[in-house]
Write an enzyme that holds these catalytic residues in place. Structure first.
Site, short mmCIF file in Angstrom:
data_model
loop_
_atom_site.label_atom_id
_atom_site.label_comp_id
_atom_site.label_asym_id
_atom_site.label_seq_id
_atom_site.Cartn_x
_atom_site.Cartn_y
_atom_site.Cartn_z
N VAL D 74 0.84 -1.20 0.00
CA VAL D 74 0.00 0.00 0.00
C VAL D 74 0.88 1.25 0.00
O VAL D 74 1.87 1.32 0.72
CB VAL D 74 -0.91 0.02 1.25
CG1 VAL D 74 -1.89 1.18 1.16
CG2 VAL D 74 -1.64 -1.31 1.39
N GLY D 104 10.36 -0.64 -5.35
CA GLY D 104 10.35 -0.73 -6.80
C GLY D 104 9.76 0.50 -7.46
O GLY D 104 9.82 1.61 -6.91
N THR D 127 13.72 -4.39 -7.38
CA THR D 127 12.73 -5.18 -8.12
C THR D 127 13.35 -6.50 -8.49
O THR D 127 14.44 -6.55 -9.08
CB THR D 127 12.23 -4.49 -9.41
OG1 THR D 127 12.11 -5.48 -10.44
CG2 THR D 127 13.17 -3.42 -9.90
N ASP D 129 12.38 -8.36 -10.65
CA ASP D 129 12.24 -8.54 -12.09
C ASP D 129 13.32 -7.83 -12.89
O ASP D 129 13.40 -7.99 -14.10
CB ASP D 129 10.87 -8.03 -12.55
CG ASP D 129 9.74 -8.93 -12.10
OD1 ASP D 129 10.02 -10.07 -11.68
OD2 ASP D 129 8.57 -8.49 -12.17
N ARG D 164 10.35 -36.43 -21.64
CA ARG D 164 9.26 -35.47 -21.51
C ARG D 164 9.73 -34.07 -21.88
O ARG D 164 10.90 -33.73 -21.74
CB ARG D 164 8.82 -35.39 -20.05
CG ARG D 164 7.87 -36.43 -19.61
CD ARG D 164 7.52 -36.17 -18.14
NE ARG D 164 6.81 -37.32 -17.59
CZ ARG D 164 6.78 -37.61 -16.30
NH1 ARG D 164 7.44 -36.85 -15.43
NH2 ARG D 164 6.11 -38.64 -15.87
N ARG D 267 5.09 -31.68 -18.88
CA ARG D 267 4.74 -31.37 -17.50
C ARG D 267 5.17 -29.94 -17.18
O ARG D 267 6.22 -29.49 -17.63
CB ARG D 267 5.49 -32.30 -16.53
CG ARG D 267 5.09 -33.75 -16.62
CD ARG D 267 3.74 -33.98 -15.96
NE ARG D 267 3.36 -35.39 -15.99
CZ ARG D 267 2.80 -36.00 -17.04
NH1 ARG D 267 2.53 -35.33 -18.14
NH2 ARG D 267 2.49 -37.28 -16.97
N GLN D 275 11.15 -17.96 -5.48
CA GLN D 275 12.10 -17.05 -6.13
C GLN D 275 12.36 -15.76 -5.34
O GLN D 275 13.29 -15.03 -5.64
CB GLN D 275 11.58 -16.65 -7.53
CG GLN D 275 11.52 -17.79 -8.50
CD GLN D 275 10.61 -17.50 -9.68
OE1 GLN D 275 11.05 -16.96 -10.68
NE2 GLN D 275 9.35 -17.85 -9.58
N ARG D 276 11.53 -15.47 -4.38
CA ARG D 276 11.58 -14.17 -3.71
C ARG D 276 12.23 -14.19 -2.34
O ARG D 276 12.43 -13.13 -1.74
CB ARG D 276 10.16 -13.69 -3.43
CG ARG D 276 9.42 -13.14 -4.56
CD ARG D 276 8.20 -12.40 -4.04
NE ARG D 276 7.55 -11.70 -5.12
CZ ARG D 276 8.00 -10.58 -5.66
NH1 ARG D 276 9.10 -10.02 -5.20
NH2 ARG D 276 7.36 -10.02 -6.66
#
Lengths: 343, 343, 343, 343
Positions: D74, D104, D127, D129, D164, D267, D275-276
């Site tokens: 927020v 970010g 970030t 990303d 696969r 699959r 990842q964080r």
């Protein structure tokens, strides 16, 4: 010289290559055995699809995940042209004296039938879920637990940063060993396993108790866990008023239930196939290598119809019958001793 | 309410904190026990140097290496003002009913004497070397093996790139378990342990055999391994003609011997303290947590004078006597089964 | 079709295989180049010892440490039958149009001379020490820093458990980058590098300051660090009264000096070859792959006599001259900004 | 003495704690700055909810994932009682001279507005990303790429064992950096990112080409990737004939499309929150520490209204305006250079 064929069957499992390597290295050095590998699980045995396995071929395999022989989930009686008679013909044509089958419950069951039908076959137990009663531990399990534990370690920092409840779904359709061990190792506040029912009220009570101590709840759930009344989890009414099945696994279903009942923001993660692959832990490499070495001892002793297993720190031999007698689930007391400290 | 004091003694070991956490969580939740921690091993017990241990204090400890209580290598009878009488006075003054001592052989030995001298004391076995006969495995061992195995994995790629023989020295003064297990897991071509003599000629023969197959020899040696005739390894003549002791461990001594005899460039690495610290493996966290939980069961049952141990997949109880009766070294057959595939 | 030979030279470094893979995949797919690999560094080039390198040969190499081509530390003019004339003859006989040499300062220097002597040669910079001025980072460095950082994480728990000062010696003969970055990442209390003198008094003052705050000092030292007055560290009097050189590296020499001056028990660990081998970090794999792809662009453009390099997030091209102009050491201001928070 | 308040905002990111530690250690040692932390992101700033931050509070934080200050999504103008006026009152009441906001794009945007409204505020970009144009890399990104790469390494062994196609969905809603870098590092056969359209036909063509070379296709897809015609992926007809939205992410949608079109068993795995969180890589710890140290330099220079950033190997300062001018997406040429070797 004895010629032995090896096959790997069922789901992938870290340590398969180490078993193959252990068997080939010891069998060739000590017993002068000669080895071939059947490709693609039972299919390779049925079709006589082989590769030679000598010392140079198994070089460096102890830390390689997966199986150089490939694997599949189709059994020897289900394969086209399957069955003991055809298989014996194939073995004769290839000059193969006997078979080592590395696999789980289905593989042990098929091996038992083949043995009763006259095939010389011995086994190495393999299940990532650790649910075979004949052995204290199966290789691959320790790696899966380690991977799940590392995931819990990571998720906890994020849970704490956001005051969130984190739900991790791990493997375990019928037995909750991976959830139990990774949950203990990761310090989870609730561990949910197929063997032991817990109500959504209880799960939420644990989460609230953790939140009230100023911490962020961590829930580990085995994929095979079900809530006593799963109607809430299993279905949902669509906007059109029709009930429709909720997609996704138990973790994805639990998260919104916990969130809506407790008001604690909740996120779920499904570990999935990551638990099955890659570099095995040292524990699994040692266990797999020892089993591979022990199964060629077994074969050299003519112990067809049996499999090798871990009892304490020793490698033992058990009949296929015995191996299949009981499914090893988490005993109630092992679960209860953790349950008292949940929340 | 029972008040229990916990201490950690001897060398650092991954899992100590998980034992403390398991004991405190279960003891307080199930038995209403109250806990304090003695700081700095036996010193804290002798001096009454304590911190309170409650649920919030052990929060998040399952994956923390080291021990929040600190540790030292001095025994309770060696500490100034040590001995049972003084310790009992200290315990009385602190209102502590009994002691849980987490430590190795020396700790068990001191605990036994204290128990015979009237102190209520129970134990949790701890040795990174895995050389306690009373238990199948000790926590910390799996982590040490994992770290050593990762080192072997790394050294092998460098050995292969440079056509070098790589020698890794790992811990194990009297027992070669870490060398054996990491060597198996890492696919070593020779494993050298204190329990089993090997001549330098044999070691070099293995190295040459590996080189002749186009590979790079990987030798894992426990710090306690000695060559039958160590005069060559132990001393060297200085430029002044005087014999002087060679510094460094067995790995650093072996490398030049292998190089000069085989002509294979050889490098040694000593893992050292890295094996003792940091995040425990999931296996060690589970084992340590279970032992911590089991020792408060033991204490609740009044089982002073005993320690908890792992037998197969179960936690058992053994007397200090029994625990100390035998040193668990690598059995000859465990070594021989690997030895046949060396080289 | 252009035929290109690749060689790897100098010390092992994680990412060498990823460079080879990147070059072969892009060169064959985009430019239709054909590749061979020279075995054993410059030796393979001088002797024409090659293997074919096609797509299937570089399969799965991105995460493999070491180099499939092998490496050595001997230069092209030092090899028997070395020198540009002979090498050109060899290239002509093999139909190889030009050479990609992956190596460090020595390799760049030799490549420059060969290029001036008429050989078509291009370069990819490689040094685990990150001391090449022409590029922001070299592959392998990030992996070495990660390994050293994990070691620091482990050593710190043991230091804290025993109230010890831990000294870790990492690579870096002339440049302290690995020590600086791993020391920052691991939260070291003192970082000692070849570029910046620190007195033993200063080092001990930092250790004491840490101890006085109730913590355990962590010292990271690059192998090339020397004390201003190293007589104390370099030699010691033997029992016979003769001065004799102290064996071992700077870490092993510092530890007893810190211990005797501060009274803080101190232990040293030498990471050694572990820093050079094994699975590269993702960062190094990406950098190495990009450099491998970029060097075939360079070659396709006829850019012989140059090497590829990382500038910011871009791959650039620099002449061998420029690459060799400056040794990249840790700038004083990078060291000072950390130094103010030591202790 | 200057008193500075620090807050962390937005999604969790490995390295947040290292920034806080770097700022506090340098700011207090060099500039005599005094620090407090606002709890729960902007909420803590709006409500004056603080904790003191001194040297002992940031001890050992460099390798701790998450943020000890907590975070939320927020903004300062969305919080009840938010806005610059109220915030200035809160700062005055607390005696806080200025604010360091670690976050970010949204955080930078809010910081810009607060600065224009008179608040002394400086920023550290964050970030996972890596999509902030003002800086070469953001901390947290390297850790996310490393985790995704390890997952690819694991999934590949299972893909190969079962023949696969494995699909891994990684983070990246608007920018495909994590997918690109982990895909390169893991040797993926197709990388799908939001910035670059690929048709399902092309994706399947790559998978078939891999299968035809006897290998198992590995596809890495960023969560923000969409197929040009996503109707097939986005919806499906239920048994009742009604179209209904397919749940799940792009990875779960792609897998059955690849399987049904190519006949290759496929699959999918979604990495998600793993990842964080957790221990940052050494690269991220160094970057985060340097940014934390640099932002107190910036603040000491009175450089409010700016943020620190990485340019090459240097730390630079950029205005919030500049930082927000461009979204850093994967450039077409970076994608194309990999695309030519897919399949």
């Amino acid at each position: 010289m004895t010629r032995i064929g090896i096959l790997t069957s069922g789901g992938d499992c870290p340590g398969l290559n180490a078993v193959i390597r252990g068997a080939v290295l010891k069998g060739s050095a000590v017993y002068g055995q000669d080895f071939v590998g059947f490709l693609g699980g039972w299919r390779g045995l049925v079709n006589g699809d082989i590769i030679p396995l000598d010392r140079s071929r198994v070089r460096g395999l102890s830390n390689q995940g997966g199986t150089i022989l490939g694997t599949s989930r189709v059994g020897p009686y289900q394969e086209p042209d399957g069955g003991a008679k055809n298989i014996q013909k194939t073995l004769d044509a290839l000059g193969v004296d006997g078979v080592i089958a590395i696999g789980g419950e289905g593989t042990a069951s098929a091996s038992k039938r083949l043995f009763e039908d006259g095939i010389k076959i011995a086994g190495v137990p393999k299940t990532i879920d650790n649910d075979l009663d004949a052995t204290d531990y199966t290789f691959g399990f320790d790696t899966a637990v380690e991977i799940a534990t590392e995931a819990i370690d990571r998720l906890r920092t994020t849970g704490n940063s956001h005051d969130r409840c984190m739900v991790l779904e791990v493997m375990g359709r019928h037995a909750g060993w991976i959830a139990l061990h990774s949950g203990i190792a990761g310090g989870a506040h609730a561990i949910l396993i197929p063997e032991q029912p817990e109500s959504i009220d209880q799960i939420c009570a644990w989460a609230v108790s953790v939140r009230d101590r100023g911490r962020s709840p961590m829930v580990v759930v085995a994929e095979g866990f079900t809530l006593p009344d799963m109607s809430e989890a299993h279905s949902t009414k669509g906007l059109d008023g029709f009930d429709r099945p909720r997609l996704g696994g138990i973790g994805e279903r639990l998260a919104p239930m916990i969130e809506s009942r407790t008001g604690i923001e909740t996120r779920s993660t499904v570990l999935g196939h990551i638990q099955r692959g890659g570099v095995p832990t040292a524990f699994d490499r040692v266990l797999a290598t020892r089993l591979g070495m022990a199964v060629v001892d077994l074969v050299a002793d003519g112990g067809w119809g049996k499999m090798v297993a871990l009892h304490g720190t020793d490698i033992a031999r058990v009949g296929f019958d015995e191996a299949l007698a009981n499914h090893k689930t988490v005993p109630k007391e092992r679960y209860q001793e953790m349950r008292v400290i949940f929340g």
